[in-house]
Scaffold this motif. Structure first.
Motif, short mmCIF file in Angstrom:
data_model
loop_
_atom_site.label_atom_id
_atom_site.label_comp_id
_atom_site.label_asym_id
_atom_site.label_seq_id
_atom_site.Cartn_x
_atom_site.Cartn_y
_atom_site.Cartn_z
N TYR A 247 0.29 -1.08 0.17
CA TYR A 247 0.22 -0.11 -0.38
C TYR A 247 1.03 1.27 0.12
O TYR A 247 2.05 1.00 0.57
CB TYR A 247 -0.99 -0.14 1.25
CG TYR A 247 -1.93 -0.97 1.20
CD1 TYR A 247 -2.06 -2.57 1.94
CD2 TYR A 247 -3.21 -0.35 0.20
CE1 TYR A 247 -3.01 -3.02 1.87
CE2 TYR A 247 -4.28 -1.46 0.97
CZ TYR A 247 -4.58 -2.68 1.27
OH TYR A 247 -5.00 -3.54 1.66
N GLN B 250 0.53 5.08 1.10
CA GLN B 250 -0.09 6.23 2.27
C GLN B 250 0.78 7.73 2.13
O GLN B 250 1.81 7.62 2.34
CB GLN B 250 0.26 5.88 3.87
CG GLN B 250 -0.71 6.85 4.77
CD GLN B 250 -0.82 6.15 5.55
OE1 GLN B 250 0.53 5.55 6.84
NE2 GLN B 250 -1.75 6.89 6.95
N PHE C 269 -9.91 1.75 2.16
CA PHE C 269 -9.52 2.18 3.31
C PHE C 269 -10.18 3.71 2.92
O PHE C 269 -10.41 4.58 1.89
CB PHE C 269 -8.32 2.48 3.37
CG PHE C 269 -7.93 1.62 4.61
CD1 PHE C 269 -7.51 0.52 3.47
CD2 PHE C 269 -7.39 1.10 5.48
CE1 PHE C 269 -6.54 -0.50 3.73
CE2 PHE C 269 -7.12 0.30 6.14
CZ PHE C 269 -6.63 -1.43 5.29
N GLY C 270 -10.95 4.24 3.77
CA GLY C 270 -11.17 5.74 3.70
C GLY C 270 -10.02 6.44 4.39
O GLY C 270 -8.35 6.16 4.65
N ALA C 271 -9.77 7.99 4.31
CA ALA C 271 -9.03 8.85 3.98
C ALA C 271 -7.98 8.92 5.72
O ALA C 271 -6.85 9.54 5.90
CB ALA C 271 -9.05 10.20 3.33
N GLY C 272 -9.13 9.05 6.71
CA GLY C 272 -8.70 8.79 8.03
C GLY C 272 -9.01 9.89 8.71
O GLY C 272 -9.18 10.54 8.28
N LYS D 137 -4.71 11.56 2.64
CA LYS D 137 -5.38 10.51 1.18
C LYS D 137 -5.22 9.43 1.73
O LYS D 137 -4.91 8.66 2.48
CB LYS D 137 -4.35 10.57 -0.15
CG LYS D 137 -4.62 11.82 -0.96
CD LYS D 137 -3.44 11.43 -2.01
CE LYS D 137 -3.35 11.35 -3.27
NZ LYS D 137 -2.82 10.85 -4.17
N PRO D 138 -6.75 8.89 1.07
CA PRO D 138 -6.70 6.76 1.52
C PRO D 138 -5.68 6.12 1.11
O PRO D 138 -4.76 6.38 0.42
CB PRO D 138 -7.95 6.42 0.52
CG PRO D 138 -8.50 7.95 0.55
CD PRO D 138 -7.55 8.99 -0.07
N LEU D 139 -5.81 5.17 2.22
CA LEU D 139 -4.68 4.38 1.32
C LEU D 139 -4.61 4.08 -0.51
O LEU D 139 -5.63 3.51 0.28
CB LEU D 139 -4.76 3.19 2.64
CG LEU D 139 -3.97 3.31 3.71
CD1 LEU D 139 -4.09 4.35 4.43
CD2 LEU D 139 -3.49 1.56 4.27
N PHE E 212 -8.69 4.69 10.98
CA PHE E 212 -8.93 4.52 9.29
C PHE E 212 -10.00 3.35 9.69
O PHE E 212 -10.18 2.39 10.31
CB PHE E 212 -7.61 3.66 8.14
CG PHE E 212 -6.53 4.59 8.09
CD1 PHE E 212 -5.94 5.19 8.93
CD2 PHE E 212 -6.83 5.46 7.40
CE1 PHE E 212 -4.33 5.39 8.21
CE2 PHE E 212 -5.85 6.69 7.07
CZ PHE E 212 -4.61 6.34 7.70
#
Lengths: 115, 114
Positions: free
Chosen positions: A35, A37, B104-107, A41-43, B90
């Motif tokens: 992934y 990061q 996943f969301g952006a957190g 931004k989303p993963l 997340f």
């Protein structure tokens, strides 16, 4: 701690360099992931390997090249990167042979800076 | 396609107060839902997951989450927050009938003040 170890923890490389990120899992899992990061931004899922075969490549530029020599090891080979590739690169593993409900375990990541 | 939305970039609470981190999802089929926490300079740590069954799921460190199918939500909750809960959270979803992709969301950054 999680059974997934990434090296190095930090990497600074020039745009013409070639480097590799390494991931090793000690959990007996059969699927491994890379992934990316980036801040706010989303993963982003980059690559998925299941039983050492690549099952997904999310349109990642060819300057990123994964390698999975066995179910415990995963590499990400880097070549002629761009400054926008600077990010935290996370490796994860999971046991996916019995379905998709298992959680992924993540390594601590490699903080990559491209200069 | 599947996706996750975490509508709040930041959540600030006082220690001892309830903590809620919101998450909504979109999948074509039925979801597997996950919450992860990330402390500074660390990888993601698994907190809890919803597969099937009871809509209230209990996880690590006193966290729980409630699955609401009609609202397509999976909010994370903790009755009494600690300063040590300050971290990046997340939410993630995987389609039960889909592939390996975990979206996943952006957190959400949680700050718990003493």
């Amino acid at each position: 701690e999680t059974g997934v170890t990434q090296t190095p923890r930090h990497l600074v490389m020039g745009m013409t360099n070639k480097k590799s990120l390494k991931c090793e899992q000690h959990l007996g899992h059969n699927a491994m992931y890379w992934y990316k990061q980036s801040a706010k931004k989303p993963l982003e899922l980059m690559f998925v390997y299941s039983l050492e075969e690549r099952v997904e490549n999310n349109s990642v530029p060819s300057r990123f090249s994964p390698e999975c020599p066995n179910s415990s090891h995963l590499f990400l080979h880097l070549h002629t990167l761009q400054p926008e590739d600077s990010a935290l690169y996370l490796c994860a593993s999971s046991q996916d042979s019995v379905g998709r409900n298992t959680e992924a375990f993540f390594g601590q990541g490699t903080r990559l800076t491209v200069v | 396609a599947q996706s996750v939305a975490q509508p709040e970039d930041q959540v600030n609470v006082a220690e001892g107060n309830p903590l809620t981190v919101k998450c909504t999802y979109s999948v074509s089929g039925n979801p597997y839902l996950f919450w992860y926490v990330q402390y500074p300079n660390r990888g993601l740590q698994f907190l809890l997951k919803y597969i099937t069954g009871d809509n209230l799921v209990k996880g690590s460190y006193g966290f729980e989450a409630e699955f609401n199918k009609s609202q397509t939500s999976f909010h994370l909750k903790k009755p009494s927050a600690l300063v040590s809960d300050s971290a990046l959270y997340f939410c993630a979803v995987r389609d039960m009938g889909g592939d390996y992709k975990l979206s996943f969301g952006a957190g959400t950054t949680v700050t718990v003040r003493a």
